[in-house]
Every structure is written in C-alpha cells, then in structure tokens.
Design an enzyme around this catalytic site. Structure first.
Site, PDB file in Angstrom:
ATOM      1  N   SER A   1       0.843  -1.204   0.000  1.00 26.84           N
ATOM      2  CA  SER A   1       0.000   0.000   0.000  1.00 26.84           C
ATOM      3  C   SER A   1       0.875   1.250   0.000  1.00 26.84           C
ATOM      4  O   SER A   1       2.037   1.213   0.411  1.00 26.84           O
ATOM      5  CB  SER A   1      -0.884  -0.011   1.255  1.00 26.84           C
ATOM      6  OG  SER A   1      -1.699   1.134   1.303  1.00 26.84           O
ATOM      7  N   GLY A   2       0.302   2.347  -0.465  1.00 27.49           N
ATOM      8  CA  GLY A   2       0.882   3.675  -0.288  1.00 27.49           C
ATOM      9  C   GLY A   2       2.355   3.804  -0.658  1.00 27.49           C
ATOM     10  O   GLY A   2       2.789   3.411  -1.755  1.00 27.49           O
ATOM     11  N   ILE A   3       3.118   4.356   0.265  1.00 28.71           N
ATOM     12  CA  ILE A   3       4.538   4.655   0.035  1.00 28.71           C
ATOM     13  C   ILE A   3       5.329   3.377  -0.225  1.00 28.71           C
ATOM     14  O   ILE A   3       6.194   3.324  -1.110  1.00 28.71           O
ATOM     15  CB  ILE A   3       5.102   5.418   1.254  1.00 28.71           C
ATOM     16  CG1 ILE A   3       4.488   6.822   1.317  1.00 28.71           C
ATOM     17  CG2 ILE A   3       6.631   5.485   1.218  1.00 28.71           C
ATOM     18  CD1 ILE A   3       4.713   7.557   2.647  1.00 28.71           C
ATOM     19  N   GLY A   4       5.032   2.313   0.528  1.00 27.72           N
ATOM     20  CA  GLY A   4       5.756   1.051   0.356  1.00 27.72           C
ATOM     21  C   GLY A   4       5.515   0.442  -1.015  1.00 27.72           C
ATOM     22  O   GLY A   4       6.457  -0.031  -1.666  1.00 27.72           O
TER      23      GLY A   4
ATOM     24  N   TYR B   1       2.056   8.637  17.900  1.00 25.23           N
ATOM     25  CA  TYR B   1       2.627   8.597  16.549  1.00 25.23           C
ATOM     26  C   TYR B   1       3.914   9.435  16.488  1.00 25.23           C
ATOM     27  O   TYR B   1       4.937   8.980  15.968  1.00 25.23           O
ATOM     28  CB  TYR B   1       1.608   9.109  15.541  1.00 25.23           C
ATOM     29  CG  TYR B   1       2.064   9.007  14.102  1.00 25.23           C
ATOM     30  CD1 TYR B   1       2.108   7.778  13.458  1.00 25.23           C
ATOM     31  CD2 TYR B   1       2.472  10.135  13.389  1.00 25.23           C
ATOM     32  CE1 TYR B   1       2.534   7.666  12.135  1.00 25.23           C
ATOM     33  CE2 TYR B   1       2.894  10.046  12.078  1.00 25.23           C
ATOM     34  CZ  TYR B   1       2.919   8.811  11.446  1.00 25.23           C
ATOM     35  OH  TYR B   1       3.353   8.713  10.143  1.00 25.23           O
TER      36      TYR B   1
HETATM   37  P1  NAP Z   1      -0.583   3.055   4.102  1.00 26.09           P
HETATM   38  O1  NAP Z   1      -0.930   3.113   2.678  1.00 26.09           O
HETATM   39  O2  NAP Z   1      -1.654   2.888   5.124  1.00 26.09           O
HETATM   40  O3  NAP Z   1       0.534   1.958   4.318  1.00 26.09           O
HETATM   41  C1  NAP Z   1       0.871   1.441   5.565  1.00 26.09           C
HETATM   42  C2  NAP Z   1       1.515   0.111   5.317  1.00 26.09           C
HETATM   43  O4  NAP Z   1       1.940  -0.460   6.546  1.00 26.09           O
HETATM   44  C3  NAP Z   1       0.530  -0.867   4.676  1.00 26.09           C
HETATM   45  O5  NAP Z   1       1.207  -1.590   3.694  1.00 26.09           O
HETATM   46  C4  NAP Z   1       0.136  -1.749   5.841  1.00 26.09           C
HETATM   47  O6  NAP Z   1      -0.221  -3.047   5.373  1.00 26.09           O
HETATM   48  C5  NAP Z   1       1.426  -1.766   6.644  1.00 26.09           C
HETATM   49  N1  NAP Z   1       1.179  -2.093   8.036  1.00 26.09           N
HETATM   50  C6  NAP Z   1       0.448  -1.402   8.945  1.00 26.09           C
HETATM   51  N2  NAP Z   1       0.424  -2.048  10.105  1.00 26.09           N
HETATM   52  C7  NAP Z   1       1.136  -3.179   9.922  1.00 26.09           C
HETATM   53  C8  NAP Z   1       1.478  -4.277  10.749  1.00 26.09           C
HETATM   54  N3  NAP Z   1       1.054  -4.362  12.027  1.00 26.09           N
HETATM   55  N4  NAP Z   1       2.235  -5.264  10.227  1.00 26.09           N
HETATM   56  C9  NAP Z   1       2.658  -5.217   8.960  1.00 26.09           C
HETATM   57  N5  NAP Z   1       2.370  -4.213   8.127  1.00 26.09           N
HETATM   58  C10 NAP Z   1       1.620  -3.209   8.606  1.00 26.09           C
HETATM   59  O7  NAP Z   1       0.157   4.401   4.542  1.00 26.09           O
HETATM   60  P2  NAP Z   1       1.521   5.077   4.045  1.00 26.09           P
HETATM   61  O8  NAP Z   1       1.263   6.516   4.106  1.00 26.09           O
HETATM   62  O9  NAP Z   1       2.027   4.475   2.808  1.00 26.09           O
HETATM   63  O10 NAP Z   1       2.475   4.721   5.270  1.00 26.09           O
HETATM   64  C11 NAP Z   1       3.780   4.193   5.111  1.00 26.09           C
HETATM   65  C12 NAP Z   1       4.683   4.816   6.142  1.00 26.09           C
HETATM   66  O11 NAP Z   1       4.775   6.225   5.893  1.00 26.09           O
HETATM   67  C13 NAP Z   1       4.198   4.680   7.591  1.00 26.09           C
HETATM   68  O12 NAP Z   1       5.295   4.377   8.421  1.00 26.09           O
HETATM   69  C14 NAP Z   1       3.672   6.076   7.908  1.00 26.09           C
HETATM   70  O13 NAP Z   1       3.720   6.354   9.269  1.00 26.09           O
HETATM   71  C15 NAP Z   1       4.633   6.923   7.104  1.00 26.09           C
HETATM   72  N6  NAP Z   1       4.192   8.292   6.815  1.00 26.09           N
HETATM   73  C16 NAP Z   1       3.093   8.523   6.067  1.00 26.09           C
HETATM   74  C17 NAP Z   1       2.697   9.839   5.808  1.00 26.09           C
HETATM   75  C18 NAP Z   1       1.464  10.158   5.002  1.00 26.09           C
HETATM   76  O14 NAP Z   1       0.993  11.301   5.048  1.00 26.09           O
HETATM   77  N7  NAP Z   1       0.922   9.230   4.235  1.00 26.09           N
HETATM   78  C19 NAP Z   1       3.466  10.894   6.301  1.00 26.09           C
HETATM   79  C20 NAP Z   1       4.594  10.618   7.046  1.00 26.09           C
HETATM   80  C21 NAP Z   1       4.968   9.307   7.297  1.00 26.09           C
HETATM   81  P3  NAP Z   1      -1.433  -3.903   6.037  1.00 26.09           P
HETATM   82  O15 NAP Z   1      -2.542  -2.948   6.276  1.00 26.09           O
HETATM   83  O16 NAP Z   1      -1.714  -4.976   5.055  1.00 26.09           O
HETATM   84  O17 NAP Z   1      -0.870  -4.446   7.304  1.00 26.09           O
END
Ligand code: NAP
Length: 258
Positions: free
Chosen positions: A16-19, A151
């Site tokens: 999802s998302g960034i990953g 967070y």
């Molecule tokens: P996202 O689309 O919700 O992605 C989060 C990812 O983490 C998903 O692939 C989710 O997969 C995985 N994840 C969550 N809990 C998990 C667990 N317990 N075990 C394994 N995988 C888990 O959001 P994103 O924005 O791409 O977030 C990626 C990173 O960027 C995070 O660390 C977030 O804090 C950071 N970030 C995001 C933003 C923003 O505005 N989007 C800003 C700053 C930092 P599953 O749901 O399948 O587990």
C-alpha cells in the site's frame, strides 16, 4: 541499466501507499522485492502488479517482531540475498492527552518502533558492505501536532534508533538513513473517495509551503536515492520530503499575507 540491478529489497508495508510505490520503482530499477503487510488480498494484488518473477509477498504483522524473520527467510530462499531494507510499515492513530486508550498507544509504538527495529535485526545476518537500510519517519516527529503523541513519539524513536544503528553498522559498511515524509496522499488518511481526498488536500495544504500533498511516488524517489549507490557516502541522513513543511512551516499559506 537500472539503479538497483541485481539487488534484493525487503519492503515492509509494501502492499500500500509509500511502500507499494517504492516496490514498483525498485522493480523498475532492476531489483527484486519481498513485500510484507497483514492484508493477504492487497499483498497478492501487489505481487501481480510487480510481476510474480520480481516479487514475493509475506504476510507478516510488524507488531509480532519475529514475523520479520519469515520475510527475511523468504528473500534468501527466493532470491538468494538481501541488499536493501525499507522499514516502512506503520500506523497512525489519535491519542490525545486525557482521552487515549492504552491499547492504541502501545500498538502504535509496537508497530512503528519495535517492528522497525526487529525488521532490521532479522535482516542483519544477511547484509553485506554496501547494503542500505532506510526507515520511514515523519515530519510529525518534530512538529508537535496536537492529538498525535504516540505517533510523534514513535517517529522520534525511529529517528533516534536510526542514529544508533548508523554508529553500530558503519564498521560493516552498511548505510542507514531516514526518509521523513510530510502529508502524503495514501490510504493511511482513511479517505475512500476522490471528494474525500480533495477535501483532505484542501485542508492540509494550508500548512504546507508547496501548497499540496505529496504523492507516494515522490517519497519513493527519495527512498530509491538512499537505497542506491548514488547515495554511497550518505550515512545517517534524515531526508525530508514534505513540500517545506518541516524546514519552513511559516512559508505555508496559513501564515502568509500574500
Ligand atoms: P498506508 O498506505 O496505510 O501503508 C501502511 C503500510 O503499513 C501498509 O502496507 C500496511 O499493510 C502496513 N502495516 C500497517 N500495520 C502493519 C502491521 N502491524 N504489520 C505489517 N504491516 C503493517 O500508509 P503510508 O502513508 O504508505 O504509510 C507508510 C509509512 O509512511 C508509515 O510508516 C507512515 O507512518 C509513514 N508516513 C506517512 C505519511 C502520510 O501522510 N501518508 C506521512 C509521514 C509518514 P497492512 O494494512 O496490510 O498491514
């Protein structure tokens, strides 16, 4: 020739998302990817997008630290090596002082901090000189955003543990860096419609000097730099990818007269 030809990357939260954006870019640059997440459906969809010969998915819950050992084992079994670790899986959550549940507070720290650390620990026996570890932090580590104590603390902890790992792993020639996204349009914000996303963007953009949200592909581009040999002398950096929100919040529309 791709920037990651012959390299194997472990990307937590790669469904999802960034990953996911990073997994796509890494594969386009010649890498093989092992992606993790909890959701088996989106994991399999991601593998389809990445190409079954380029990627493998491992269902692994980052709040169960030993689960990352399975993901590392899959990388070795399927692709024979491991060169890049993108410790990216993370959750957010509202934990205001005076109104927070202990369980949510602890869950955020467990996934974002403990999960990230033990992902790296599981990978370490397989990493050689030239390997690259990248953590996903956040501008919220420093911003003091109300309602996000757990967070923010979790991302502050990621920044701190990355600095420790820089010291510990430099003698092995392993690089450790951090990417700190600002608000980026991904599913983490919980918006399921274009209207919801537009509303979110309009609200949040007021606090961002470049006046818009980031795209996951823009974070991925920074992660690619840190993962690749282009960053061969970049060690212990914390690269903000945030439209100026971290460095110059006063440049945001909300503070400007013109
Ligand atoms: P996202 O689309 O919700 O992605 C989060 C990812 O983490 C998903 O692939 C989710 O997969 C995985 N994840 C969550 N809990 C998990 C667990 N317990 N075990 C394994 N995988 C888990 O959001 P994103 O924005 O791409 O977030 C990626 C990173 O960027 C995070 O660390 C977030 O804090 C950071 N970030 C995001 C933003 C923003 O505005 N989007 C800003 C700053 C930092 P599953 O749901 O399948 O587990």
């Amino acid at each position: 020739m791709g920037k990651l030809n012959g390299k194997v990357a472990l990307i937590t939260g790669g469904n999802s998302g960034i990953g996911l954006a990073t997994a796509k870019l890494f594969v386009a640059e010649g890498a093989k990817a092992v992606i993790t997440g909890r959701n088996e459906v989106t994991l399999q969809e991601a593998v389809k997008e990445l190409g079954a010969s380029n990627a493998v998915a491992v269902q692994a819950d980052a709040s169960v630290p030993t689960s990352s050992e399975q993901a590392v084992a899959a990388a070795i079994e399927r692709f024979g090596r491991l060169d890049i670790v993108f410790a990216n899986a993370g959750i957010s959550g509202y934990t205001p002082a005076g109104g927070s549940e202990l369980s949510l507070f602890e869950e955020i720290l467990k996934v974002n901090v403990t999960g990230a650390f033990f992902t790296v620990q599981a990978a370490l026996p397989h990493l050689n000189a030239g390997a690259s570890i990248i953590f996903t932090s956040s501008v919220l580590a420093e911003a003091g955003g109300p309602g996000y104590a757990a967070y923010a603390a979790s991302k502050g902890a990621v920044n701190s543990l990355a600095r420790v790992l820089v010291s510990e792993l430099s003698p092995r020639g392993i690089r450790v860096n951090v990417v700190s996204p600002g608000a980026t349009l991904t599913p983490i914000w919980g918006q399921s419609t274009p209207e919801g996303e537009a509303k979110l963007e309009a609200a949040l953009s007021r606090g961002i000097p470049l006046q818009r949200l980031g795209k996951p592909e823009e974070i991925a581009a920074a992660v690619l730099f840190l993962a690749s040999d282009d960053a061969s002398f970049v060690q212990g950096a914390n690269l903000g990818v945030d439209g100026g929100a971290g460095s110059s919040p006063m440049g945001a529309p909300i503070y400007r007269k013109n």
